[in-house]
Motif scaffolding. Structure first.
Motif, PDB file in Angstrom:
ATOM      1  N   ARG A  44     -31.823 -98.934  50.401  1.00  0.00           N
ATOM      2  CA  ARG A  44     -30.779 -98.862  49.387  1.00  0.00           C
ATOM      3  C   ARG A  44     -30.567 -97.402  48.994  1.00  0.00           C
ATOM      4  O   ARG A  44     -31.382 -96.544  49.265  1.00  0.00           O
ATOM      5  CB  ARG A  44     -31.165 -99.690  48.161  1.00  0.00           C
ATOM      6  CG  ARG A  44     -31.426-101.159  48.451  1.00  0.00           C
ATOM      7  CD  ARG A  44     -31.886-101.873  47.193  1.00  0.00           C
ATOM      8  NE  ARG A  44     -32.249-103.268  47.451  1.00  0.00           N
ATOM      9  CZ  ARG A  44     -32.739-104.092  46.539  1.00  0.00           C
ATOM     10  NH1 ARG A  44     -32.939-103.666  45.297  1.00  0.00           N
ATOM     11  NH2 ARG A  44     -33.055-105.328  46.854  1.00  0.00           N
ATOM     12  N   GLY A  45     -29.472 -97.141  48.323  1.00  0.00           N
ATOM     13  CA  GLY A  45     -29.227 -95.791  47.844  1.00  0.00           C
ATOM     14  C   GLY A  45     -28.484 -94.959  48.865  1.00  0.00           C
ATOM     15  O   GLY A  45     -27.752 -95.477  49.721  1.00  0.00           O
ATOM     16  N   VAL A  46     -28.652 -93.650  48.784  1.00  0.00           N
ATOM     17  CA  VAL A  46     -27.949 -92.710  49.655  1.00  0.00           C
ATOM     18  C   VAL A  46     -28.966 -91.801  50.333  1.00  0.00           C
ATOM     19  O   VAL A  46     -30.102 -91.655  49.881  1.00  0.00           O
ATOM     20  CB  VAL A  46     -26.932 -91.861  48.856  1.00  0.00           C
ATOM     21  CG1 VAL A  46     -25.839 -92.728  48.262  1.00  0.00           C
ATOM     22  CG2 VAL A  46     -27.635 -91.067  47.754  1.00  0.00           C
ATOM     23  N   GLU A  47     -28.544 -91.200  51.430  1.00  0.00           N
ATOM     24  CA  GLU A  47     -29.409 -90.286  52.156  1.00  0.00           C
ATOM     25  C   GLU A  47     -29.666 -89.026  51.336  1.00  0.00           C
ATOM     26  O   GLU A  47     -28.780 -88.529  50.642  1.00  0.00           O
ATOM     27  CB  GLU A  47     -28.764 -89.916  53.492  1.00  0.00           C
ATOM     28  CG  GLU A  47     -28.562 -91.103  54.419  1.00  0.00           C
ATOM     29  CD  GLU A  47     -27.775 -90.715  55.649  1.00  0.00           C
ATOM     30  OE1 GLU A  47     -27.184 -89.614  55.648  1.00  0.00           O
ATOM     31  OE2 GLU A  47     -27.741 -91.500  56.615  1.00  0.00           O
ATOM     32  N   CYS A  76     -38.391 -88.039  51.225  1.00  0.00           N
ATOM     33  CA  CYS A  76     -37.119 -88.765  51.161  1.00  0.00           C
ATOM     34  C   CYS A  76     -36.537 -88.940  52.563  1.00  0.00           C
ATOM     35  O   CYS A  76     -36.640 -88.041  53.402  1.00  0.00           O
ATOM     36  CB  CYS A  76     -36.105 -88.013  50.296  1.00  0.00           C
ATOM     37  SG  CYS A  76     -36.692 -87.605  48.639  1.00  0.00           S
TER      38      CYS A  76
END
Length: 521
Positions: free
Chosen positions: A106-109, A94
């Protein structure tokens, strides 16, 4: 299950023996086995009040207390094993810092960089096994497994920090990932791809941002050794783009494409599968596939030609991203990220053998490199270009991602980002001069409602009309060569029920699942 042992028997009931509803033969149930062994001394015959007597003297009637051990039924012993004990392990890497990336995910860390799951091969479910501590690794991007050891290699991706290669020991029982050896420098920035030579003695990698190519030594234990070779296709030239200020490399408009293609950007390195002496590097910035001779002993890569990755249309760039060879066929497929196309190439093993002979026949390393350059000819020939999105969909709204071949060897699967779909092409092995590709389906990633598609969804039609349409599509797709997806093949349908038996009424939840299944498959 311990609660079962405390339930009183109803009045005037005979002695009761309870079965444990799980298999005690699994190694993962050591605690359960200890629980049962501790209960072997418990008398299961109870009085009318539901209290288990402690000795025969406590019984007012003077009856003997019969001590029984638990009896296990065959069905309990055959209970399926727990899902976290069997099946392959899936390792997931990740991104932990989006600011250091060339593109904009896209999304979050993620707070943790690696997770492992156990894959259930029966139903496809994943069981979470482990997660590494916070701060374990910075932006791990690409992961590769050792061919024979429980070792996982991963590389870090950052345009501001030099890339690193990690060697992680995988516990096949618990799924835990631990550091096998200290990280090794990747020799460049934004490391994005790893390849292990068939001998498992060398690991090759590319760095996307500065386009450098590097070879690392692999030790028999799986640990990383010294760095053997670094090749810079820029020849030491300074990059035009800046790591501090750059466009989002996830975009595909004219401005983003112009900056992305102002510098070389190596995106993968793939060895030809027979001898592993020719390496191919798709260069997204220059629209070419760089061809190299690879010497396993020294780890040196020697350039020996460039190959155009496809056919440009409307003046737009190609952006080759990944390359994959067909199974048991002299053919490879290149996905062009910026043009949303797949290029089909034939592989000439004779040219590859002549390049290897030129290297082997020379003396010093300098003489070998000169001989390879003199004998350099393209080993790949473009024979077909097919699109991964419908013709009417704007190309600037999509970029291609992954390309792979189905285990059967009959289908090439490509992902589309922007069109948010998976495109499937069928390989026609009897075609000439190569297994050409023909479109099968480009299925959209649909939400729970069918309104995500622009046309009337397949689930709103009758089963008979859907079946007729599916048959027409199957017939046309098997007899027609296509360069792009057709909207008529975008949404498949399920097999209908028997005409004599009306389909059962579906609940709203079942109808929603059916709609999604028809659109996603």
């Amino acid at each position: 299950n311990a609660e079962l042992w405390r339930q009183p028997c109803p009045p005037n009931s005979p002695s009761t023996a309870m079965s444990i509803p799980f298999s005690l033969s699994e190694a993962g149930f050591e605690g359960s086995r200890s629980l049962v062994s501790g209960l072997h001394n418990v008398a299961l015959q109870t009085d009318n009040g539901g209290r288990a007597p402690t000795s025969s003297s406590d019984d007012s009637d003077g009856a003997d207390v019969v001590e029984q051990r638990p009896q296990f039924s065959p069905s309990a012993m055959a209970y399926p094993s727990p899902p976290h004990m069997h099946g392959p392990i899936v390792a997931v890497s990740c991104y932990t810092c989006f600011a250091d990336l060339a593109h904009g995910p896209r999304g979050v860390e993620a707070q943790r960089s690696f997770w492992t799951f156990r894959l259930n091969l029966n139903d496809g479910t994943l069981t979470l096994l482990s997660a590494v501590p916070k701060g374990f690794a910075h932006n791990p991007a690409f992961t590769r497994c050792h061919p024979s050891l429980n070792v996982v290699y991963s590389c870090t991706e950052s345009v501001r920090h030099e890339g690193q290669v990690l060697a992680l020991q995988l516990d096949s029982r618990s799924g835990e990932l631990t550091e096998l050896c200290p990280p090794v420098s990747a020799g460049g920035w934004s490391t994005c791809y790893l390849t292990i030579h068939k001998s498992a003695r060398r690991l090759l990698l590319v760095n996307y941002w500065d386009s450098t190519i590097c070879t690392l030594e692999l030790l028999p234990s799986g640990k990383l050794g010294r760095r053997l070779c670094v090749y810079d296709p820029k020849g030491g030239r300074t990059m035009k783009a800046s790591a501090d200020r750059h466009v989002n490399h996830s975009m595909n408009d004219e401005r983003a494409q112009a900056e992305r293609q102002s510098d070389p950007h190596s995106h993968a390195i793939v060895l030809e599968p027979s001898a592993g002496t020719i390496a191919y590097v798709p260069d997204l910035g220059m629209d070419v596939i760089r061809q190299f001779h690879f010497d396993e002993e020294t780890g040196v890569v020697t350039p020996c030609g460039v190959i155009r990755s496809g056919v440009k249309r409307a003046g737009r760039g190609l952006g080759p991203r990944y390359l994959i060879f067909a199974k048991a066929l002299p053919t490879c497929y290149v996905v062009n990220e910026l043009s949303s196309q797949v290029g089909v190439f034939t592989y000439d093993a004779g040219v590859a053998a002549s390049i290897e002979s030129a290297w082997a026949g020379a003396g010093s390393v300098e003489a070998k490199q000169a001989a390879v350059c003199a004998a350099a000819e393209p080993t790949l020939t473009l024979v077909q270009t097919v699109a991964t999105i419908p013709d009417a969909f704007p190309v600037e709204m999509n970029t291609c991602g992954r390309i792979t071949i189905h285990p059967s060897g009959d289908f090439v699967v490509t992902s589309n980002r922007g069109h948010d779909s998976v495109c499937v092409h069928r390989l026609h092995t009897l075609s000439s001069p190569s297994p050409l590709l023909f479109i099968v389906i480009a299925a959209r990633f649909a939400c729970t409602a069918c309104t995500a598609t622009r046309r009337r969804p397949a689930c709103s039609r009758s089963p008979a009309s859907s079946t007729r349409a599916a048959r027409r599509r199957a017939t046309s797709s098997s007899t027609r060569r296509g360069s792009g997806c057709s909207s008529r093949t975008k949404t498949p349908t399920l097999a209908p029920s028997s005409p004599s038996t009306p389909p059962p009424a579906a609940s709203p939840t079942q109808a929603t699942r059916t709609r999604c299944r028809r659109q996603i498959l």
